[in-house]
Design an enzyme around this catalytic site. Structure first.
Site, PDB file in Angstrom:
ATOM      1  N   ARG A 187      26.682 -36.217   4.110  1.00 47.03           N
ATOM      2  CA  ARG A 187      25.631 -35.328   4.603  1.00 47.03           C
ATOM      3  C   ARG A 187      25.182 -35.715   6.010  1.00 47.03           C
ATOM      4  O   ARG A 187      24.467 -34.960   6.670  1.00 47.03           O
ATOM      5  CB  ARG A 187      24.436 -35.351   3.645  1.00 47.03           C
ATOM      6  CG  ARG A 187      23.769 -36.706   3.501  1.00 47.03           C
ATOM      7  CD  ARG A 187      22.626 -36.636   2.498  1.00 47.03           C
ATOM      8  NE  ARG A 187      22.005 -37.936   2.286  1.00 47.03           N
ATOM      9  CZ  ARG A 187      22.399 -38.813   1.375  1.00 47.03           C
ATOM     10  NH1 ARG A 187      23.460 -38.525   0.604  1.00 47.03           N
ATOM     11  NH2 ARG A 187      21.780 -39.971   1.219  1.00 47.03           N
ATOM     12  N   TYR A 188      25.566 -36.902   6.464  1.00 49.31           N
ATOM     13  CA  TYR A 188      25.176 -37.361   7.793  1.00 49.31           C
ATOM     14  C   TYR A 188      26.292 -37.191   8.827  1.00 49.31           C
ATOM     15  O   TYR A 188      26.013 -36.996  10.003  1.00 49.31           O
ATOM     16  CB  TYR A 188      24.752 -38.832   7.759  1.00 49.31           C
ATOM     17  CG  TYR A 188      23.577 -39.107   6.862  1.00 49.31           C
ATOM     18  CD1 TYR A 188      22.354 -38.488   7.080  1.00 49.31           C
ATOM     19  CD2 TYR A 188      23.683 -39.986   5.789  1.00 49.31           C
ATOM     20  CE1 TYR A 188      21.275 -38.741   6.256  1.00 49.31           C
ATOM     21  CE2 TYR A 188      22.608 -40.248   4.964  1.00 49.31           C
ATOM     22  CZ  TYR A 188      21.407 -39.619   5.203  1.00 49.31           C
ATOM     23  OH  TYR A 188      20.334 -39.855   4.392  1.00 49.31           O
ATOM     24  N   THR A 189      27.524 -37.305   8.424  1.00 48.09           N
ATOM     25  CA  THR A 189      28.632 -37.275   9.373  1.00 48.09           C
ATOM     26  C   THR A 189      29.099 -35.843   9.625  1.00 48.09           C
ATOM     27  O   THR A 189      28.881 -34.945   8.815  1.00 48.09           O
ATOM     28  CB  THR A 189      29.817 -38.110   8.857  1.00 48.09           C
ATOM     29  OG1 THR A 189      30.272 -37.559   7.612  1.00 48.09           O
ATOM     30  CG2 THR A 189      29.407 -39.551   8.656  1.00 48.09           C
TER      31      THR A 189
END
Length: 768
Positions: A144-146
């Site tokens: 969900r961050y990359t």
């Protein structure tokens, strides 16, 4: 045992019928199978699924199914190398929902590996964010961050996808289709490392250099019967995503390529800056933190006394920079690094097993030549399909242009037919002799496009397409031209994506670790043995064993002085000798530990003495039966925890403590019996043996020894600078070395009686 397949039940009677009507039974017949047959089939089905659809790559595109689906899903999302990055969770969601209904964490990890430049030699995914580091590949951020998109190199897998090159199969729920393979323009199976574990088989394929592999393929197209030696002129060996050296011999590399399996050895690269050793490149998939941890463990265990300090100075400019500081300038740098290569992951061995799914759909371990030959077969067939697809498109367009030209030349009549007929298509087909497709193309023209139907434009397009058709037909009709096209495309990709080799191949001898004895600091030490077999050691040679504290009921038994890098040898009551490194004993400040915990002595055995010295030092071993011999310490060494049998004992005899011999010429043996007799003679009269009973030292008549009336009480060796102290009760006497002449005799005889009052000897000591 068979599975129950018959299910019975009852159907309720209709409410309109009389309740007296009996319920009719329902019988559903199902096939019955023995449990062994069912489980065998289920296991084989599962095995084939794991082998073909999960763990092994295909020779065509070099990808496992999950990798192929990730690349395809990203292309369907429009995540090309020039597009904007999107959240990785978006890609993983599409892969799971459309093509790969498995765990999201496993899918994302497969995606991460394709984006890590230290894992993949040629990355397929371009990541943005935290995608892990060489020091800790598992430290990547959550999906969900990359963000991610396809890397430029992935174009070699997708460039020809929509050109009829591969088959599309239904996805897991039949709502979509996915490619069974990707039309790879390069032998990707050899370009990036692949590992996998299936059922009953595994794969470990190392990465290679694109330029070398491409040139080898071009050579194989020119000479299909080329041998492995011909191919190895282009391919030096594997090329990892690391700058560490590959130190395997050419013979090992050739054998690996010939059989499809073997091993490779990679070694870190270091340089010397001043007094420091700088490690600048680590083997593939080796982290610097693990290397530092391994070296630190050796230092804490005092197995690296020549290393003083460790530092990690890695940064963005120097991804790998490990600093090892030797203790002094006298330390041999090469010898130290050889030891570290042998004992840490600075040198690592990689298993190679080139197992893959071939064009026949079966897994097989293949040699290098068979891999390249089979892939070229796949590539030529892929290009053939692409050309045939393009040829069909060109011929269809030419057919339509022919109809449009007819319409342009008869535009007024065509318009009249369309205006005056409800179904103009049949009329056009009959009037101008055109096909259904041509008539449909004419009818689909918009009025504003009629002006564009200029004869020169149509003829110009026809001429270009006819030239392309002729070229395609000539290539498809000639095997030589087909190979030339494939070679040209390979060379084009080499020019676009090729690079220099990262992993140099340097033949080196295997690393040799420094022996443990050489690593241990040589310090003076005193080893103390208690009567109950407890052992400890203290630094220095001035330690007084009699002044130490002992457990209740225990007391001093024996002590030996030597160096900490030598072995301490223990003699037990059965005549066996045990060797234990002296540096590992507990401190003399405590009570020590039982030596039996480190050894495996016979039941009931008691440790009598401890010995230390060099290999050429000699000791006298004897028994109460009056026999003994001289032995070198080097001949007594044994790694066996059960010890080594040294002294053979006659029936009823006991082992006497060993006595140190400093000179075979000057020293004298002093044998004292329990009846107060002393016999002295030169040590040189005794034989030097490695084991046995020995020669007779003191003559004890058979009946007296058997009845226990007389035996040899003690046996010591006295040097010219020493004297003999004999104790009997509260009385003692000291006999100087020159006074031993009074008791000198022939070996094997009986000695002379000691002075009055010493008929019962309690203790015998040698004093300096």
């Amino acid at each position: 045992m068979a599975q129950k397949k018959k299910i019975t039940g009852t159907r309720r009677a209709s409410s309109k019928r009389s309740s007296s009507v009996a319920a009719a039974p329902i019988v559903e017949m199902v096939e019955e199978l023995p449990l062994s047959t069912f489980t065998e089939k289920a296991y084989l089905d599962y095995s084939m699924y794991v082998i073909l659809d999960r763990a092994l790559p295909h020779i065509g595109d070099g990808l496992k199914p999950v990798q192929r689906r990730i690349i395809y899903a990203m292309s369907e999302l429009g995540l090309s190398a020039v597009s904007k990055h999107k959240k990785s969770a978006r890609t993983v969601g599409d892969v799971l929902g459309k093509f790969h209904p498995h765990g999201d964490s496993a899918c994302y990890e497969a995606m991460v590996l394709m984006a890590q430049p230290f894992t993949y030699r040629y990355t397929l995914v371009d990541g943005q964010g935290n995608w892990g580091s060489q020091d800790d590949p598992k430290s990547f951020a959550a999906m969900r961050y990359t963000e991610s998109r396809l890397a430029k190199f992935s174009k070699t897998l997708l460039q020809e996808l929509g050109q009829g090159t591969v088959e599309f199969t239904p996805n897991f729920d039949g709502t979509l289709t996915e490619p069974s393979l990707l039309p790879s323009r390069l032998p990707h199976i050899l370009l990036n490392s692949t590992t996998g574990i299936a059922v009953g088989m595994a794969t470990d394929i190392p990465s290679h250099n694109l330029t070398e592999i491409g040139r080898a393929c071009i050579h194989l197209l020119d000479k299909p019967k080329a041998t492995l030696d011909d191919i190895l002129q282009y391919i030096e060996g594997p090329d990892f995503a690391s700058s560490a050296e590959i130190i395997s011999s050419p013979e090992d590399i050739r054998s690996m390529y010939e059989t499809g399996h073997g091993s490779l050895r990679a070694r870190a690269i270091y340089e010397v800056e001043g007094s420091d050793i700088i490690v600048t490149a680590l083997p593939y998939q080796v982290s610097g933190s693990k290397i530092l941890e391994q070296i630190a463990q050796h230092m804490n265990a005092k197995k690296l006394p020549m290393v003083e300090d460790l530092r990690d100075e890695s940064d963005h400019e120097n991804p790998t920079r490990l600093v090892i500081t030797p203790r002094s300038n006298r330390v041999d740098t090469d010898s130290l690094m050889q030891h570290l290569f042998a004992t840490t992951d600075l040198e690592r061995t990689y298993r190679v097993n080139m197992n893959m799914i071939g064009l026949n759909g079966r897994p097989q371990v293949k040699s290098l030549v068979s891999i390249l030959s089979e892939w070229l077969t796949f590539r030529v067939e892929t290009v053939r399909k692409r050309l045939q697809w393009r040829l069909s498109k060109v011929e269809k367009r030419l057919h339509l242009l022919e109809g449009l030209m007819i319409a342009y030349l008869n535009i007024d009549e065509v318009i009249a037919i369309i205006r005056n007929n409800e179904e103009p298509k049949p009329v056009l087909m009959e009037r101008f002799g055109i096909s259904d497709e041509q008539a449909e193309a004419i009818l689909e023209l918009k009025l504003r496009h009629l002006a564009q139907l200029e004869e020169m434009k149509i003829r110009g397009e026809q001429d270009a397409l006819e030239k392309e058709r002729d070229k395609l037909q000539s290539i498809l009709g000639s095997e030589r031209r087909m190979k030339t096209l494939v070679k040209n495309e390979l060379q084009e990709d080499i020019d676009t994506y090729g690079d220099e080799r990262r992993s140099p191949i340097v033949q080196r001898d295997p690393a040799q670790a420094i022996s443990e004895a050489d690593l241990i600091p040589s310090e003076p030490v005193t080893v103390v043995l208690s009567e109950r077999g407890w052992v400890r050691a203290g630094k220095g040679l001035e330690l007084d064993p009699l002044a130490l504290n002992y457990k209740a009921g225990d007391s001093f038994q024996s002590a030996a002085r030597g160096r900490s890098n030598r072995n301490a040898m223990f003699l037990d009551s059965t005549g066996r000798v045990y060797c234990v490194p002296a540096h590992g004993f507990p401190s003399a400040r405590g009570l020590g530990e039982p030596i039996s915990g480190r050894l495996k002595p016979p039941d009931g055995a008691k440790f009598l003495s401890v010995i230390m010295g060099d290999d050429d030092d000699r000791y006298l071993f004897s028994s109460t039966a009056g026999y003994g011999f001289v032995a070198r310490l080097g001949d007594l060494f044994s790694r066996n925890k059960a010890g080594k049998s040294i002294l053979s004992l006659p029936a009823g005899a006991a082992v006497l403590p060993a006595a140190a011999v400093s000179s075979l010429v000057d020293d004298k043996v002093c044998a004292i019996s329990n009846t107060g007799s002393l016999l002295s003679f030169p040590v040189g009269e005794l034989p030097e043996m490695a084991k046995g009973k020995g020669n007779k030292i003191y003559n004890i008549p058979g009946p007296k020894f058997k009845t226990g009336e007389e035996s040899m009480l003690a046996l010591v060796v006295v040097a010219p600078t020493q004297k003999l102290r004999i104790t009997s009760g509260k009385r003692h006497t000291v006999i100087k070395f020159r006074e031993l002449e009074e008791y000198t005799g022939v070996r094997g005889q009986r000695g002379r009686k000691l002075p009055r009052g010493f008929q019962k000897v309690d203790a015998v000591e040698v004093e300096s």
